[in-house]
Design a protein around this motif. Structure first.
Motif, PDB file in Angstrom:
ATOM      1  N   TRP A 141     -26.866 -23.378  58.472  1.00  0.00           N
ATOM      2  CA  TRP A 141     -27.628 -23.721  59.720  1.00  0.00           C
ATOM      3  C   TRP A 141     -29.120 -23.601  59.241  1.00  0.00           C
ATOM      4  N   THR A 142     -29.666 -24.643  60.101  1.00  0.00           N
ATOM      5  CA  THR A 142     -31.181 -24.915  60.039  1.00  0.00           C
ATOM      6  C   THR A 142     -31.815 -23.436  60.186  1.00  0.00           C
ATOM      7  N   ALA A 143     -31.399 -22.636  60.972  1.00  0.00           N
ATOM      8  CA  ALA A 143     -32.120 -21.382  61.389  1.00  0.00           C
ATOM      9  C   ALA A 143     -32.171 -20.427  59.942  1.00  0.00           C
ATOM     10  N   PHE A 144     -31.180 -20.519  59.223  1.00  0.00           N
ATOM     11  CA  PHE A 144     -30.676 -19.786  58.180  1.00  0.00           C
ATOM     12  C   PHE A 144     -30.942 -20.381  56.810  1.00  0.00           C
ATOM     13  N   MET A 145     -31.569 -21.391  56.690  1.00  0.00           N
ATOM     14  CA  MET A 145     -31.807 -22.384  55.530  1.00  0.00           C
ATOM     15  C   MET A 145     -32.949 -21.490  54.541  1.00  0.00           C
ATOM     16  N   ASN A 146     -33.911 -21.210  55.014  1.00  0.00           N
ATOM     17  CA  ASN A 146     -34.913 -20.492  54.261  1.00  0.00           C
ATOM     18  C   ASN A 146     -34.527 -18.933  53.862  1.00  0.00           C
ATOM     19  N   SER A 181     -21.508 -34.615  58.826  1.00  0.00           N
ATOM     20  CA  SER A 181     -20.146 -34.851  58.703  1.00  0.00           C
ATOM     21  C   SER A 181     -19.407 -33.507  59.386  1.00  0.00           C
ATOM     22  N   HIS A 182     -19.827 -32.484  58.779  1.00  0.00           N
ATOM     23  CA  HIS A 182     -19.038 -31.209  59.297  1.00  0.00           C
ATOM     24  C   HIS A 182     -20.074 -30.222  60.265  1.00  0.00           C
ATOM     25  N   GLY A 183     -20.653 -30.767  61.159  1.00  0.00           N
ATOM     26  CA  GLY A 183     -21.788 -30.118  61.896  1.00  0.00           C
ATOM     27  C   GLY A 183     -23.061 -30.371  61.416  1.00  0.00           C
ATOM     28  N   VAL A 184     -24.185 -29.900  61.987  1.00  0.00           N
ATOM     29  CA  VAL A 184     -25.688 -30.479  61.748  1.00  0.00           C
ATOM     30  C   VAL A 184     -26.137 -29.217  61.010  1.00  0.00           C
ATOM     31  N   GLY A 185     -26.595 -29.302  59.683  1.00  0.00           N
ATOM     32  CA  GLY A 185     -27.155 -28.346  58.769  1.00  0.00           C
ATOM     33  C   GLY A 185     -27.473 -28.960  57.226  1.00  0.00           C
ATOM     34  N   VAL A 186     -27.746 -27.864  56.695  1.00  0.00           N
ATOM     35  CA  VAL A 186     -28.274 -28.324  55.285  1.00  0.00           C
ATOM     36  C   VAL A 186     -26.746 -28.132  54.546  1.00  0.00           C
ATOM     37  N   TYR A 187     -26.414 -29.215  53.490  1.00  0.00           N
ATOM     38  CA  TYR A 187     -25.303 -29.342  52.724  1.00  0.00           C
ATOM     39  C   TYR A 187     -25.341 -29.111  51.440  1.00  0.00           C
ATOM     40  N   LEU A 188     -24.653 -28.205  50.807  1.00  0.00           N
ATOM     41  CA  LEU A 188     -24.696 -28.082  49.305  1.00  0.00           C
ATOM     42  C   LEU A 188     -22.901 -28.162  48.961  1.00  0.00           C
ATOM     43  N   SER A 189     -23.055 -28.563  47.519  1.00  0.00           N
ATOM     44  CA  SER A 189     -21.623 -28.361  47.082  1.00  0.00           C
ATOM     45  C   SER A 189     -21.603 -27.105  46.168  1.00  0.00           C
ATOM     46  N   PRO A 190     -20.365 -26.560  46.120  1.00  0.00           N
ATOM     47  CA  PRO A 190     -20.017 -25.682  45.276  1.00  0.00           C
ATOM     48  C   PRO A 190     -20.077 -26.205  43.858  1.00  0.00           C
TER      49      PRO A 190
END
Length: 218
Positions: free
Chosen positions: A102-107, A29-38
């Motif tokens: 971003w997927t490149a940073f998720m790990n 919904s706001h770019g393609v990546g891993v979404y987490l919530s505060p």
């Protein structure tokens, strides 16, 4: 910047993340990546989650390196930082509800910390409990509720809700069905509560048909 956030999900979804990492939980919904919530918005996400077979709901809490964040507008297809100075994205800088990695940073930027599993009431029960607080203000007359809904939602949705209530009076739908459909039409629980507050009439009417809160649906 090191902060804490999390993901609300089913038992299977959380298990997939623990077993296979975050690659399978990309949002778009706001770019393609891993979404987490505060952490401050995790309970909002909890209301829309589904309980498992043991009536448990689950939150995966994580430690995150957000670094310098950039705003990602709704509908964006962005997959990478717009420049090397940014580490993650948010939907809103002042009060973010979505943290985008971003997927490149998720790990390297997300570390699963622990899982919270607990019993919680259903979304309908949660909202009914919140509505019960409004009952102390008085009964909601259908005529006042309809006028307020037209004001808040527009004539099309207001007319739809009026037809729905007529079906309830004719026993074509139950009180619970009426309540759930009104929630879907409104699309925002907080807005629904504001509509009820605005429609509250201190004077209790004599007709059961005219009193929505006396029908058992709230």
């Amino acid at each position: 910047m090191l902060t804490t956030g999390g993901i609300v999900g089913s038992k299977d979804e959380i298990s997939q993340i623990i077993s296979h990492g975050f690659a399978r939980c990309n949002g778009q919904s706001h770019g393609v990546g891993v979404y987490l919530s505060p952490t401050s918005f995790l309970l909002d996400r909890l209301e829309s989650s589904r309980a498992d077979e043991n009536d448990l709901r689950h939150i995966l809490l994580c430690k995150m390196i957000t670094g310098k964040t950039e705003v990602i507008p709704a509908g964006s297809k962005q997959r990478y930082p717009s420049s090397g100075e940014f580490d993650s994205g948010v939907d809103n800088l002042e009060a973010p509800r979505r943290l985008v990695f971003w997927t490149a940073f998720m790990n390297s930027h997300i570390l699963p910390d622990y899982i919270l599993s607990f019993k919680a009431p259903s979304t309908t029960t949660l909202l009914i409990n919140r509505m019960n607080e409004i009952r102390n203000l008085g009964f909601v007359r259908v005529s006042a509720l309809h006028l307020t809904m037209v004001k808040f939602l527009g004539p099309a949705k207001g007319a739809l809700i009026s037809r729905l209530y007529d079906d309830y009076v004719k026993r074509k739908v139950t009180g619970v069905q009426l309540f759930q459909i009104v929630r879907r039409i409104t699309g925002d629980d907080q807005l629904l509560i504001e509509i009820f507050k605005s429609s509250t009439n201190k004077r209790v009417g004599t007709s059961t048909k005219e009193n929505l809160c006396s029908t058992g649906c709230c």
